[in-house]
Design a protein around this motif. Structure first.
Motif, PDB file in Angstrom:
ATOM      1  N   VAL A  95       0.849  -1.200   0.000  1.00 24.75           N
ATOM      2  CA  VAL A  95       0.000   0.000   0.000  1.00 24.75           C
ATOM      3  C   VAL A  95       0.888   1.254   0.000  1.00 24.75           C
ATOM      4  O   VAL A  95       0.636   2.218  -0.721  1.00 24.75           O
ATOM      5  N   GLN A  96       1.970   1.233   0.816  1.00 23.44           N
ATOM      6  CA  GLN A  96       2.871   2.380   0.878  1.00 23.44           C
ATOM      7  C   GLN A  96       3.576   2.587  -0.470  1.00 23.44           C
ATOM      8  O   GLN A  96       3.756   3.704  -0.925  1.00 23.44           O
ATOM      9  N   GLU A  97       3.979   1.488  -1.096  1.00 19.42           N
ATOM     10  CA  GLU A  97       4.621   1.574  -2.416  1.00 19.42           C
ATOM     11  C   GLU A  97       3.627   2.125  -3.441  1.00 19.42           C
ATOM     12  O   GLU A  97       3.980   2.986  -4.265  1.00 19.42           O
ATOM     13  N   ALA A  98       2.403   1.656  -3.403  1.00 17.37           N
ATOM     14  CA  ALA A  98       1.368   2.163  -4.309  1.00 17.37           C
ATOM     15  C   ALA A  98       1.110   3.640  -4.036  1.00 17.37           C
ATOM     16  O   ALA A  98       0.944   4.447  -4.959  1.00 17.37           O
ATOM     17  N   LYS A  99       1.130   4.009  -2.742  1.00 18.11           N
ATOM     18  CA  LYS A  99       0.920   5.407  -2.363  1.00 18.11           C
ATOM     19  C   LYS A  99       2.050   6.272  -2.914  1.00 18.11           C
ATOM     20  O   LYS A  99       1.818   7.350  -3.439  1.00 18.11           O
ATOM     21  N   LYS A 100       3.312   5.787  -2.812  1.00 20.24           N
ATOM     22  CA  LYS A 100       4.462   6.530  -3.346  1.00 20.24           C
ATOM     23  C   LYS A 100       4.289   6.753  -4.856  1.00 20.24           C
ATOM     24  O   LYS A 100       4.529   7.834  -5.369  1.00 20.24           O
ATOM     25  N   LYS A 101       3.880   5.675  -5.545  1.00 23.10           N
ATOM     26  CA  LYS A 101       3.689   5.789  -6.985  1.00 23.10           C
ATOM     27  C   LYS A 101       2.571   6.784  -7.305  1.00 23.10           C
ATOM     28  O   LYS A 101       2.698   7.601  -8.220  1.00 23.10           O
ATOM     29  N   LEU A 102       1.496   6.725  -6.533  1.00 22.60           N
ATOM     30  CA  LEU A 102       0.389   7.651  -6.748  1.00 22.60           C
ATOM     31  C   LEU A 102       0.815   9.094  -6.473  1.00 22.60           C
ATOM     32  O   LEU A 102       0.474  10.004  -7.228  1.00 22.60           O
ATOM     33  N   VAL A 103       1.566   9.297  -5.402  1.00 25.86           N
ATOM     34  CA  VAL A 103       2.054  10.645  -5.072  1.00 25.86           C
ATOM     35  C   VAL A 103       2.972  11.144  -6.178  1.00 25.86           C
ATOM     36  O   VAL A 103       2.867  12.286  -6.626  1.00 25.86           O
ATOM     37  N   TYR A 104       3.879  10.264  -6.649  1.00 24.07           N
ATOM     38  CA  TYR A 104       4.779  10.628  -7.742  1.00 24.07           C
ATOM     39  C   TYR A 104       3.965  10.987  -8.986  1.00 24.07           C
ATOM     40  O   TYR A 104       4.213  12.011  -9.638  1.00 24.07           O
ATOM     41  N   ASN A 105       3.002  10.149  -9.328  1.00 28.89           N
ATOM     42  CA  ASN A 105       2.163  10.402 -10.508  1.00 28.89           C
ATOM     43  C   ASN A 105       1.380  11.705 -10.347  1.00 28.89           C
ATOM     44  O   ASN A 105       1.244  12.474 -11.302  1.00 28.89           O
ATOM     45  N   LEU A 106       0.886  11.944  -9.149  1.00 30.89           N
ATOM     46  CA  LEU A 106       0.131  13.165  -8.886  1.00 30.89           C
ATOM     47  C   LEU A 106       1.038  14.391  -9.051  1.00 30.89           C
ATOM     48  O   LEU A 106       0.653  15.375  -9.688  1.00 30.89           O
ATOM     49  N   GLN A 107       2.253  14.315  -8.514  1.00 31.74           N
ATOM     50  CA  GLN A 107       3.199  15.424  -8.661  1.00 31.74           C
ATOM     51  C   GLN A 107       3.539  15.637 -10.141  1.00 31.74           C
ATOM     52  O   GLN A 107       3.587  16.768 -10.624  1.00 31.74           O
ATOM     53  N   TRP A 108       3.781  14.547 -10.846  1.00 34.30           N
ATOM     54  CA  TRP A 108       4.108  14.627 -12.269  1.00 34.30           C
ATOM     55  C   TRP A 108       2.947  15.280 -13.028  1.00 34.30           C
ATOM     56  O   TRP A 108       3.153  16.158 -13.868  1.00 34.30           O
ATOM     57  N   LEU A 109       1.717  14.867 -12.727  1.00 35.52           N
ATOM     58  CA  LEU A 109       0.546  15.433 -13.391  1.00 35.52           C
ATOM     59  C   LEU A 109       0.398  16.922 -13.074  1.00 35.52           C
ATOM     60  O   LEU A 109       0.088  17.729 -13.962  1.00 35.52           O
ATOM     61  N   GLN A 110       0.634  17.285 -11.808  1.00 34.10           N
ATOM     62  CA  GLN A 110       0.522  18.695 -11.433  1.00 34.10           C
ATOM     63  C   GLN A 110       1.557  19.546 -12.161  1.00 34.10           C
ATOM     64  O   GLN A 110       1.252  20.634 -12.665  1.00 34.10           O
ATOM     65  N   GLU A 111       2.791  19.046 -12.256  1.00 31.08           N
ATOM     66  CA  GLU A 111       3.842  19.792 -12.961  1.00 31.08           C
ATOM     67  C   GLU A 111       3.507  19.928 -14.443  1.00 31.08           C
ATOM     68  O   GLU A 111       3.625  21.005 -15.024  1.00 31.08           O
ATOM     69  N   ASN A 112       3.075  18.823 -15.036  1.00 26.02           N
ATOM     70  CA  ASN A 112       2.732  18.876 -16.459  1.00 26.02           C
ATOM     71  C   ASN A 112       1.499  19.726 -16.707  1.00 26.02           C
ATOM     72  O   ASN A 112       1.405  20.390 -17.741  1.00 26.02           O
ATOM     73  N   CYS A 113       0.569  19.686 -15.773  1.00 23.47           N
ATOM     74  CA  CYS A 113      -0.630  20.508 -15.906  1.00 23.47           C
ATOM     75  C   CYS A 113      -0.232  21.982 -15.859  1.00 23.47           C
ATOM     76  O   CYS A 113      -0.710  22.789 -16.659  1.00 23.47           O
TER      77      CYS A 113
END
Length: 114
Positions: A15-33
């Motif tokens: 769950v923590q690993e999935a959370k890290k990936k989700l946080v990373y993806n969210l940050q990536w999406l925010q930067e690209n947005c």
């Protein structure tokens, strides 16, 4: 119980690993947005600027067309005035030819009569 704890720890790690990936993806999406929004704004600004330039060029062309129309109108009036003057001069020339012809005839009559 130890097995259950192990399974729960593995589940927590997943769950923590999935959370890290989700946080990373969210940050990536925010930067690209943000990048996309900045790009979109830049494109919008460039389009507005191009539209303003086109409107200005159109205004200049319309002004030039009005000036050309006015100039053409003046030329047409001058042409008409010259045509009228030409007709007047032709009339005067014909009158002078007639007068010269009559004078020639009078001179000839005088020569023949004397």
């Amino acid at each position: 119980m130890e097995e259950q704890n192990k399974a729960q720890r593995l589940e927590i790690e997943r769950v923590q690993e999935a959370k890290k990936k989700l946080v990373y993806n969210l940050q990536w999406l925010q930067e690209n947005c943000s990048d996309f929004q900045a790009s979109e704004q830049a494109v919008s600004d460039a389009a507005d600027e191009a539209e303003a330039r086109c409107a200005h060029e159109l205004h200049l062309l319309e002004k030039a067309n009005r000036e050309l129309d006015a100039e053409n109108e003046l030329i047409a009036k001058e042409r008409d005035a010259l045509q009228t003057k030409f007709v007047e001069l032709e009339t005067i020339c014909e009158q002078q030819k007639t007068t010269i012809q009559r004078l020639s005839e009078t001179v000839n009559d005088c020569k023949n009569g004397s």
